[in-house]
Structures are given as C-alpha cells and as structure tokens.
Design a protein around this motif. Structure first.
Motif, short mmCIF file in Angstrom:
data_model
loop_
_atom_site.label_atom_id
_atom_site.label_comp_id
_atom_site.label_asym_id
_atom_site.label_seq_id
_atom_site.Cartn_x
_atom_site.Cartn_y
_atom_site.Cartn_z
N GLU A 279 1.88 7.42 -3.05
CA GLU A 279 0.42 7.43 -2.89
C GLU A 279 -0.23 6.44 -3.85
O GLU A 279 -1.19 5.73 -3.48
N GLU A 280 0.26 6.39 -5.08
CA GLU A 280 -0.34 5.49 -6.07
C GLU A 280 -0.25 4.04 -5.63
O GLU A 280 -1.20 3.27 -5.79
N SER A 281 0.88 3.65 -5.07
CA SER A 281 1.03 2.26 -4.63
C SER A 281 0.10 1.96 -3.46
O SER A 281 -0.46 0.86 -3.36
N ALA A 282 -0.09 2.95 -2.57
CA ALA A 282 -0.99 2.76 -1.43
C ALA A 282 -2.44 2.65 -1.89
O ALA A 282 -3.21 1.82 -1.39
N MET B 295 -3.47 1.60 -4.81
CA MET B 295 -3.62 0.30 -5.49
C MET B 295 -3.85 -0.84 -4.48
O MET B 295 -4.50 -1.82 -4.77
N ASP B 296 -3.30 -0.65 -3.26
CA ASP B 296 -3.50 -1.65 -2.20
C ASP B 296 -4.80 -1.43 -1.44
O ASP B 296 -5.07 -2.14 -0.47
N GLY B 297 -5.60 -0.43 -1.87
CA GLY B 297 -6.89 -0.19 -1.27
C GLY B 297 -6.91 0.83 -0.15
O GLY B 297 -7.89 0.91 0.60
N ALA B 298 -5.85 1.61 0.00
CA ALA B 298 -5.80 2.61 1.07
C ALA B 298 -6.71 3.79 0.75
O ALA B 298 -6.77 4.26 -0.39
N ARG C 221 -6.01 7.04 5.20
CA ARG C 221 -4.91 6.09 5.44
C ARG C 221 -3.63 6.58 4.77
O ARG C 221 -2.53 6.44 5.34
N SER D 219 -0.54 7.16 7.19
CA SER D 219 0.52 6.15 7.07
C SER D 219 1.69 6.58 6.21
O SER D 219 2.79 6.03 6.36
#
Length: 288
Positions: free
Chosen positions: A168-171, A173-176, A180, A184
């Motif tokens: 979740e943290e990486s998503a 950081m990508d603006g999700a 989303r 996803s």
C-alpha cells in the motif's frame, strides 16, 4: 519411532472420521435422489435406499409442470445474484475501511458489528422497519436485511490486515487513492477469500425462506424455497392432479423431486468454488 507411529495412527483415525462425516452428508442426498426416481410400488413397500427401483421421471414431470416453478426459479436467481453483489460490495468496503490504521473510530464500529452477532433487533421491530421502508412485497425485502454478515466482514478485514503494508505504501507514493489501492492491490490478492465469502452469501440468499415468508405475499415474487414448501404441502394433502403422471406419484417421491430441483442449481456452483474454500477461510483467520 513412537512419534511417527502416533502421527500415523492419528492420520488413520482422521481419515476414518472424515470419511464417516462425508458419508453422513452424501448418503441422505443419494437416498433422496433414489426416492425421486422410483415408482409408487417400491416407495410404498419401503424398499428404496440408495438405488432407485421402477425407474421413472414422473415426480420431476409433476414438479416441472408448474409454471410457478420457473417464476420462483427466476426470483431466486435474481435474489442470489443481486443480493450477493450488494453484500460483497458492502462487506468489502466496510472491511477495507475498518482495516485502515488512520481510521479513528474503527474500534467502535467493530464493536457495533460484533454486538449484532449476539443480539438482534427482534422479529417485530425488523418487520416494522421493512414496512416503513416500503420494502414489503418486493425482492429487496429479502436482499437488503441480509446485506451484511458480521462474521464475513471480520474474515475479510482480517485478511486485509495480514497483507504487507509496503504494498500500500508504494502505491500511495505513486499517487494512488484509497479506492485504487483497494481495486488494484487488495482485491486481486484477496481472490480466494472473496470467492469463499461470496459463496457463503450466495448459498444464504438461495436458501432464504423465512424472510420471503415474512415479507412477500405476492405469488409472482415467491422464491424457490417457498415454492418447495407449497409442493410438500400439496403432496401431503393429496393435491397432486397433473396430467397422466398421477398414477406414478407419491408424496415421498414428489417431495424428493422438489428438493432435488431446488438444491441442484446451487449445487452445480460448488465444484467451481471448492478450491477456494479452505484457503480463503484460513487466509481470513490469520490476523485479528
């Protein structure tokens, strides 16, 4: 060596016990199928056990000759499909919200849901709520009151909590957005649990009888379970006057055929979902 013997003995005992439990489930079903395909002579003589005698389809012809059967089948199909979609949407969204660490009142909401597992509002208050919402004599009266099962909510929430936070943290950081992240990441990884819970809901809706008896009086909205009750009632009172199959019918064979006709559709779904059952429930029970 002794440990290996104990493990081996446990395995044999486990196999025997599970085999007996399986037989206790399968044999009654086979007995009902045999009765539904047997002729009157052998049924009256009580000679039917697991194999039909005087093989015929008269009871199925009688049950399927009812126009109401097809109306009720369609009603049950709508209730099952639409109800399951609604229940899964509500359960997944609630479970995802309650699994968020930054949701400040999640403990209070969880307590609210858990309390409903032990205490209900009561039969009359529930009926009055359905009446005030003008849901009487609609299929919504069967679907909406059953839209959320707290036990299923807890299973899905626990699985969401068991997923690595790094995903979740990486998503994020990508603006999700939260939606989303849910669509996803969480849903694709939760397929076994979601399939299992979806089957739980589907079976519950398909077998819904009491709610339909309480809230629906229109025959055109009657689900299959209520139709089954009427078939059984008619066979007991001797109201079995359909075409040329009357001479082959008995109350037992008619009741058995009606049971098979009602159970068979939902039974066909199990082979496609069975592989998810154990894995889905275990995954949802990993972390509280």
């Amino acid at each position: 060596m002794k440990r290996n013997r104990r493990v081996s003995l446990f395995s044999y005992v486990n196999i025997i016990v599970l085999s007996l439990l399986s037989l206790s489930t399968v044999l009654p079903l086979l007995h009902i199928v045999a009765k539904s395909l047997s002729s009157e002579t052998y049924l009256l003589a009580k000679e039917i056990w697991l194999w039909p005698k005087g093989f015929n389809f008269a009871s199925y012809e009688y049950v399927l000759s009812y126009k109401q059967f097809y109306i009720s089948f369609w009603n049950s199909l709508i209730i099952t499909v639409v109800g399951t979609v609604i229940s899964m949407a509500v359960t997944i969204l609630a479970a995802f919200s309650l699994s968020r660490k930054n949701f400040p009142t999640k403990r209070a909401f969880m307590l609210f849901f858990i309390i409903t597992m032990f205490f209900s509002g009561g039969l009359i208050p529930t009926y009055l709520v359905v009446k005030q919402l003008e849901l009487l004599n609609t299929l919504w009266s069967v679907m909406l009151p059953m839209a959320l099962a707290p036990f299923n909510l807890i299973l899905i929430r626990n699985y969401f909590l068991s997923l690595p936070e790094a995903l979740e943290e990486s998503a994020v950081m990508d603006g999700a957005s939260n939606l989303r992240v849910l669509v996803s990441i969480y849903l694709p990884l939760s397929l076994p649990t979601i399939a299992t819970i979806g089957m739980f809901y589907a079976v519950g809706y398909w077998n819904s009888f009491f709610q339909a008896m309480m809230y629906i009086t229109d025959r055109d909205l009657m689900p299959l379970q209520v139709f089954l009750m009427q078939i059984v009632s008619n066979s007991k009172t001797g109201d079995m006057t359909t075409g040329g199959v009357l001479s082959e019918l008995t109350p037992e064979s008619t009741t058995a055929a009606a049971i098979i006709c009602v159970v068979f559709p939902i039974l066909c779904v199990y082979p496609f979902i069975q592989k998810y059952f154990v894995k889905g429930v275990m995954l949802g029970a990993v972390k509280g």
